[in-house]
Design an enzyme around this catalytic site. Structure first.
Site, PDB file in Angstrom:
ATOM      1  CB  SER A   1      -0.828  -0.025   1.140  1.00 55.59           C
ATOM      2  OG  SER A   1      -0.264   0.419   2.415  1.00 55.59           O
ATOM      3  CE  LYS A   2      -1.026   7.517  -2.278  1.00 54.23           C
ATOM      4  NZ  LYS A   2      -2.113   7.363  -3.248  1.00 54.23           N
TER       5      LYS A   2
END
Ligand code: GLU
Length: 513
Positions: free
Chosen positions: A251-252
């Site tokens: 994820s980010k």
């Protein structure tokens, strides 16, 4: 769409335009592209925009521009599913006629009730097939009454489906785990995702579907759809999921971003391609550096790993640094200029009086100025400045922080930084004065002579830093920078002397405070 040639390999990248092209999508695109090119096949681009609410033109543009920047060019397409609705509709009608699909009039409430019952009995949720047994008459009546419906595919109840995944080996599914006859279209005959995907893969004569492992649960449904339509299914290859450094889904927060973000940060396409290729593909041997052409030669699905591929931002930085070090100076300068402009260190002005190429010279694209100064800064000078950092730059966006002191008129000194170890103000002042006096004897202002004279003087003390540290800080104002002799050569004598003096003044100023 071109027709498939005999024995031709045809693959597709089928992004949904519901977000910018992300690192995971770029990897799927690259693996498909490499597989096609390696096998002299065709790479097809298909935009899966059936989700009308979440799909946007902007995202589609972003995907296209990102692929273009990466130079992952398609041989056919882009085909848009939103433009192919008639094709899907025909196939649905055919399945209805053949009794392989059927109208389902069950209401949401009924389905909900059924699901609750199953939950109570601890059974997995499944559609029990109520509407399959509607008589022709009942069906006609309900249609006439304009009751809402969906269209379901009739699937075998308890059959083992097996496919040979090119990455994962044999994969088996029991049709009883699919959840019963599933919906393939809504009551306006608009088809749902698995249906359009299965139809397109066949219609576009895709031979190999290479996609993320998160799609593996769709595969049995797609195979069943293709079977009902009388098509042979393509081969499948489900590539390992991308994981963050803590092994959770990428994820980010692990530093994963869109291709555009990487580009803006100053990652080079060569580095990004090389990095992405290594996410889930293990080339034979220890080698890590691959150009796109070399990837095409070396890539193979059998070297794709089954376990999750860990995303390591440091590796990307390492690769980017490698490609930056290997850039031609001119290319590096061109690549860095936008970042210097963005940092406000230079301004680019486009000139009208360009030299026509017929005169043999380079056509200047623009002239560069340091804000507030009249005279231009030459491309050559920018090259001298930037190349001092070619060895240590990891991303192009760092160029501003590294080189700002070359463009500034005045340096804002931190007094303490000028002191070497336990040196005092007096020692520092003396060192700066000494340096100025040595440098005034330099005849040819080149690094070699500057270095020779300065080192000779500095070596009189066993700690060369006593002389060289305050000088380097006087020139750059920074704790870390390029070496003092390189800086002096690029700054020129005038600015060098000026900075030595201002550093000395800064000592004085601070003293009086
Ligand atoms: N449209 C799907 C996605 O963006 C890909 C489907 C596929 O590759 O089969 O995740």
């Amino acid at each position: 769409m071109d027709r498939k040639k005999k024995n031709e390999i045809r693959v597709r990248f089928a992004p949904s335009p519901t977000g910018n092209l992300h690192i995971g999508g770029a990897r799927t695109a690259l693996f498909n592209y490499l597989y096609a090119k390696k096998n002299k096949g065709r790479f097809i681009l298909r935009i899966e925009d059936t989700d009308r609410e979440r799909s946007t033109k902007e995202y589609e543009d972003n995907i296209m521009r990102s692929l273009e920047w990466l130079e992952i060019n398609s041989d056919e397409g882009p085909f848009r599913q939103s433009e192919r609705e008639e094709i899907y509709k025909k196939h649905i009608e055919r399945l209805l006629e053949e009794g392989k699909a059927y109208y389902c009039f069950c209401t949401r409430e009924h389905l909900e009730k059924m699901r609750n019952k199953q939950r109570e009995k601890k059974e997995p949720p499944r559609y029990e097939g109520k509407c399959f047994s509607l008589t022709q008459k009942e069906k006609e009546r309900l249609l006439k009454e304009k009751k809402n419906f969906s269209i379901r595919l009739k699937i075998p109840e308890n059959e083992i489906l097996e496919f040979d995944d090119l990455v994962r080996g044999k994969v088996k599914f029991n049709t009883k785990d699919i959840g019963g006859d599933f919906v393939i279209a809504r009551d306006d005959f608009s088809a749902l995702y698995n249906f359009v995907c299965a139809v397109d893969d066949m219609d576009m004569e895709i031979t190999h579907v290479i996609r993320g492992e998160d799609h593996i649960s769709n595969t049995p449904k797609q195979i069943l759809i293709q079977r009902a339509l009388g098509f042979l299914s393509p081969r499948y290859a489900h590539i390992a999921m991308l994981l963050g450094s803590d092994k959770s889904k990428l994820s980010k927060r692990h530093g994963a971003a869109s291709v555009t973000e990487y580009k803006e940060k100053g990652y080079l396409r060569e580095a990004l391609i090389n990095f992405i290729a290594l996410l889930g593909w293990r080339p034979p041997g220890e080698r890590e550096i691959f150009s796109l052409t070399e990837l095409i030669e070396t890539f193979s699905l059998k070297d794709c790993q089954r376990s999750g591929a860990v995303f390591d931002l440091q590796k990307l930085d390492y690769l980017n640094g490698y490609y930056i070090r290997n850039m031609k100076r001119e290319d590096l300068v061109n690549a860095c200029i936008p970042y210097l402009v963005k940092a406000g260190l230079i301004e680019a002005k486009f000139e009208e009086d360009r030299y026509p190429p017929a005169y043999g010279g380079v056509v200047p694209q623009a002239s560069y100025y340091v804000p507030g100064k009249k005279e231009k800064i030459s491309f050559q000078k920018l090259g001298e400045i930037i190349s001092l950092y070619q060895e240590r730059m990891k991303v192009l966006s760092e160029v501003g922080e590294f080189t700002d002191y070359f463009f500034k008129e005045n340096i804002d000194y931190q007094k303490e930084l000028l002191f070497w170890k336990d040196a005092k103000e007096e020692d520092t002042r003396k060192a700066l004065e000494k340096a100025a006096s040595i440098l005034s004897k330099v005849e040819n202002w080149k690094r070699e002579e500057i270095e020779e004279k300065m080192i000779k003087e500095a070596s009189k003390d066993k700690d060369k830093g006593k002389l060289l540290w305050p000088v380097r800080v006087a020139l750059s104002g920074k704790k870390a920078s390029a070496g003092p002799f390189d800086i002096m050569e690029v700054l020129g004598p005038e600015t060098t002397f000026k900075r030595l003096k201002s550093a000395k003044n800064a000592l004085k100023r601070a003293e009086n405070q």
